[in-house]
Design an enzyme around this catalytic site. Structure first.
Site, mmCIF file in Angstrom:
data_model
loop_
_atom_site.group_PDB
_atom_site.id
_atom_site.type_symbol
_atom_site.label_atom_id
_atom_site.label_comp_id
_atom_site.label_asym_id
_atom_site.label_seq_id
_atom_site.Cartn_x
_atom_site.Cartn_y
_atom_site.Cartn_z
ATOM 1 N N ASP A 45 33.728 45.497 49.099
ATOM 2 C CA ASP A 45 33.847 44.049 49.242
ATOM 3 C C ASP A 45 32.885 43.578 50.333
ATOM 4 O OD1 ASP A 45 35.433 41.490 48.795
ATOM 5 O OD2 ASP A 45 35.768 41.802 50.942
ATOM 6 N N GLU A 87 29.424 44.170 46.637
ATOM 7 C CA GLU A 87 28.937 42.793 46.655
ATOM 8 C C GLU A 87 27.804 42.695 47.677
ATOM 9 O OE1 GLU A 87 32.597 39.793 45.882
ATOM 10 O OE2 GLU A 87 32.736 40.936 47.737
#
Length: 658
Positions: A336, A367
Site C-alpha cells: 500500500d 501502489e
C-alpha cells in the site's frame, strides 16, 4: 528532548554506528523452559517486561503477574530472560523516560490478545494445522498469473454465500467446500471455476479500526496497522485466544493452496494507525519521518509516514515480510502507498525473498504513489511510478495509466475512458497493451513484468459503478446491455495487455456499491460480494472465465521480457480502434502461430480489416469461448480479408500459419 532534538540525535554519526550493532533478533523468543525478550528503545531510562494471564483488561484475572527489568546494551537494545514455560502468557513493555512510564505492546510480537494491546508468547509450532509442513506454495510454472483482489469479510458475509453462519466473514470460510447458490458454485469452489491463480487479500495483519470484541457486522478495509506480524482477530472465531487467529489464518492459506490458488498479502508498512503507539513509546520520532522543524511528516494522509530509509525501520519491514513468507507461506506482497518507501529498502526485500524463499517466486508489487510527497532523507528515491526503473525488475507497480485510459479518471466520476465514450485515447490503449514499454512516457518500466494491469480495485468506484456514472445513470442495480459491452471490453483489454492482470472480486458480475466510491468503513452489506448478482450476471462471469482460460493457452502472455516486445505490432491506433498482431510461434505448444487482437470502442458497426492469412475467431464481444465452442480448435470456421465488428467489442483471432 524536543522532536527537533530527537531528529538531530538520530541523524548523528554516533547513533548511526550504534544502529549498525543493534542486530535483528527482536521480540519474544520462546523456549519450553524460558523466554528471551529483546526490544530496541533508544534513550529510555528503564524498560521492563510485564506479564499477564489475559490479553485484555476486561477478562477475569487480568492483573499483572509480575515485572522483570531488562538490561541495556550499547546499541540501545534491552533484553532479559524469564525462566519457566511462558507459552500463552501475555506481555507488554513498560518504558520509563524522564520520569514518565508508558506501557505498550511489542511491535515485533508474533501473537496478541483481543484488539492487540497485549502481546503473547507463542510456540508457533503449536499453531500449525494438520498437514501444514507439507503445504505447498504456488509455482509460476503452473499458469500465467491472474490476480483477484478480495476482502476476507466480503467473500462470505452474505447468506447466499452458502458458507455456514459460524464461518461467515472469517478465515475458515475459505475451508468450506461444495458451497453453492441457485445451482452455481460459491466460496472457494467458485474461485477455482473462475480460473484465477492468486487472491490478493486486503490487509489481514492485526489492524485497529475494528473492535475484535464487538459486533461481527463491524467493517473496515483494514489499512490501519496495529500489530504487523499478527493476523487480524476479527476474522477468527475467538479473538481472545492468541493461538486461534494464527491457526485459522494458516488454515485459510492451506485451503487456498490445496485449491491451487496462491495468496498475496496486502501490506501497509507506510504508516501506523496511531502516531503515539508502540514505535513512538519505544523510540520517539525514530520510525517516523519528520519535517524540518521536527513535526511528523504526513505523506500517507493518515497522520504519519514510516521512515523506511532509517536502518531499524527498513529492517523491521524487511523482517516482517520475510516472516510472513516463511511462517505463513505467503506467495506475494502488495505494498500500500509504495511511493512512501524508498527504492533501496524495496530492492533489499526483493533480494532477500529471492535468497530465502528459493523454492518459489514470491510476487512483489505496490501502489507507486503517495497521498502527499514524502519527507524522505536526501540520497534516497521514493518507490513511485517515475522511479520504476530504479526498482528491481521483480517489483511491479499498479498501472494507473492503463486503468484511467481504459475507463476514465478515478478522481472524476463522469470522466470516461476508451471503453465508455472517451475520445483520442487509442494511442494510450496501444501503449497499455505494450505495458508502457514503448518509451515516450513519464515512466519507463524495465520490462512488462513491472506492470500490474487493472481497471478496478477496492479504492474508488467499482468498474460497474464507474460505467453507470459515465453513462449519466443512477440505476446501479440494473443490468444494462450497453454497460455489459463496456465491461466486457474493459476486461478484454486488461486480459490481453502485456504484464500481469488483476481485477476486483465481483467485477466479473457487475459488482456495485451503489455509487459509494470510498466504502472503507461502510456497512458490510454494501461491501460484501452479492452472490445473487453472480447468478444474474452469469454471462459476464462466463466472459471473464473464457478470457482467463484463453490467456493461459497463449504463450506470448506468459513472456514478460523486453524481448517479447519485438513479437507484437500495433497495426492501428485511431478511429476508436486499436489493432495488435502477435507472433506466438516461438512459444511451446502454440496452437496458433499468430494472434490478432482488436479493441473496438466505436458506437456503430464497422468493417474490420484482417491481416493476410486465414483466421479463426476465438473471442468476440458476445462470447470469449468461441475457441472452445466445438471443443477442437481446428474445426472453427476460417475467415480472411475482413469481417464485421459490432460496437464496443473485443475481437481475438488466431492463425495456424506464421
Amino acid at each position: 528532548m524536543t522532536p527537533f532534538e530527537y531528529k538531530q540525535f538520530y541523524e548523528s554519526e554516533d547513533f548511526q554506528k550504534a544502529c549498525i550493532k543493534a542486530g535483528e533478533d527482536w521480540g519474544a523468543k520462546y523456549h519450553k523452559d524460558r523466554t528471551v525478550f529483546r526490544v530496541w528503545a533508544p534513550l529510555a531510562d528503564k524498560v521492563s517486561v510485564c506479564l499477564y494471564r489475559t490479553g485484555t483488561d476486561g477478562e477475569e484475572g487480568a492483573e499483572c503477574l509480575g515485572r522483570t527489568q531488562m538490561q541495556k546494551s550499547a546499541s540501545y537494545a534491552y533484553s532479559c530472560t524469564v525462566e519457566g514455560n511462558l507459552e500463552g502468557v501475555y506481555y507488554t513493555y513498560a518504558v520509563e523516560r524522564e520520569g514518565v512510564v508508558k506501557e505498550c505492546q511489542d511491535p515485533y510480537a508474533k501473537a496478541c490478545g483481543a484488539n492487540g494491546q497485549r502481546s503473547m508468547v507463542v510456540d508457533l509450532a503449536s499453531t500449525n494445522p494438520k498437514g501444514w509442513e507439507a503445504d505447498k506454495n504456488w509455482s509460476p510454472a503452473k499458469k500465467d498469473t491472474v490476480i483477484y483482489e478480495l476482502h476476507i469479510k466480503d467473500f462470505s458475509w452474505q447468506d447466499e454465500s452458502g458458507i455456514s453462519r459460524k464461518h461467515r466473514g472469517k478465515y475458515l470460510a475459505f475451508t468450506e467446500k461444495g458451497t453453492s447458490f441457485a445451482g452455481h458454485a460459491t466460496g472457494i469452489g467458485y474461485l477455482q471455476e473462475l480460473g484465477i491463480t492468486h487472491v490478493q487479500l486486503l490487509p489481514f495483519f492485526d489492524y485497529a479500526s475494528v473492535d475484535e470484541t464487538g459486533k461481527d457486522s463491524s467493517f473496515n478495509w483494514g489499512y490501519d496497522p496495529m500489530n504487523y506480524n499478527v493476523p487480524e482477530g476479527s476474522y477468527s472465531t475467538n479473538p481472545y485466544d492468541g493461538h486461534v487467529r494464527i491457526r485459522e489464518c494458516k488454515e485459510m492459506i492451506k485451503a487456498l493452496h490445496e485449491a491451487g490458488i496462491a495468496v498475496v498479502m496486502d501490506v501497509v508498512y507506510n504508516h501506523t494507525y496511531q502516531s503515539d503507539g508502540a514505535f513512538q513509546v519505544l523510540a520517539p520520532f525514530y520510525y517516523y519521518r519528520q519535517t524540518e522543524d521536527g513535526a511528523l511528516a504526513d505523506g500517507s494522509a493518515c497522520g504519519n509516514e514510516v521512515a523506511s530509509e532509517r536502518r531499524l525501520a527498513g529492517n523491521f519491514i524487511r523482517q516482517s515480510v520475510l516472516y510472513w513468507a516463511e511462517e505463513y507461506h505467503i506467495d506475494g506482497f502488495r505494498f500500500d502507498l509504495m511511493g512512501l518507501h524508498d527504492t533501496r529498502t524495496m530492492n533489499d526485500i526483493r533480494r532477500e525473498l529471492d535468497k530465502r524463499i528459493c523454492h518459489k517466486h514470491v510476487l512483489m508489487y505496490g501502489e507507486p504513489w503517495a497521498a502527499r510527497p514524502p519527507a524522505m532523507e536526501a540520497g534516497y528515491f521514493p518507490a513511485e511510478k517515475s522511479n520504476v526503473d530504479k526498482l528491481d525488475n521483480g517489483i511491479a507497480i499498479f498501472n494507473d495509466s492503463t486503468r484511467d485510459a481504459v475507463k476514465g479518471s478515478v478522481f472524476y466520476g463522469i470522466s470516461p475512458g476508451f471503453v465508455n465514450g472517451g475520445r483520442d485515447l487509442e494511442k494510450k490503449i496501444a501503449s497499455a497493451a505494450l505495458a508502457w514499454c514503448d518509451k515516450g512516457h513519464d515512466f519507463a518500466p524495465l520490462s512488462p513484468a513491472q506492470s500490474i494491469n487493472y481497471v478496478s480495485v477496492h479504492d474508488n468506484d467499482t468498474l460497474w459503478d464507474k460505467l453507470v456514472k459515465t453513462a449519466g445513470r443512477d440505476d446501479f442495480d440494473a443490468k444494462n446491455s450497453k454497460l455489459l459491452r463496456e465491461n466486457k471490453l474493459a476486461a478484454g483489454i486488461i486480459m490481453t495487455c502485456m504484464g500481469t492482470p488483476l481485477f476486483q472480486a465481483g467485477e466479473e458480475f457487475g459488482r456495485t456499491k451503489g455509487g459509494d466510491d470510498n466504502s472503507y468503513q461502510s456497512p458490510a452489506e454494501i461491501n460484501c460480494l452479492d452472490w445473487k448478482r453472480r447468478v444474474a450476471f452469469d454471462d459476464l462471469v462466463e466472459y471473464y472465465k473464457g478470457l482467463i482460460a484463453l490467456r493461459a493457452r497463449i504463450g506470448f502472455f506468459r513472456d514478460k521480457s523486453m524481448k517479447a516486445l519485438s513479437r507484437i505490432q500495433v497495426l492501428q491506433a485511431e478511429g476508436g480502434m486499436v489493432n495488435l498482431l502477435i507472433d506466438n510461434a516461438p512459444y511451446p505448444k502454440a496452437a496458433y502461430k499468430k494472434i490478432f487482437i482488436c479493441y473496438y470502442a466505436g458506437e456503430e458497426e464497422t468493417t474490420l480489416l484482417l491481416p493476410d492469412g486465414k483466421w479463426q475467431l476465438l473471442v468476440d464481444g458476445n462470447s470469449s469461448f468461441r475457441w472452445k465452442k466445438k471443443r477442437v480448435w481446428e474445426r472453427l470456421p476460417k475467415i480472411s480479408g475482413q469481417m464485421s465488428a459490432e460496437p464496443v467489442s473485443l475481437y481475438i483471432l488466431g492463425s495456424k500459419t506464421e
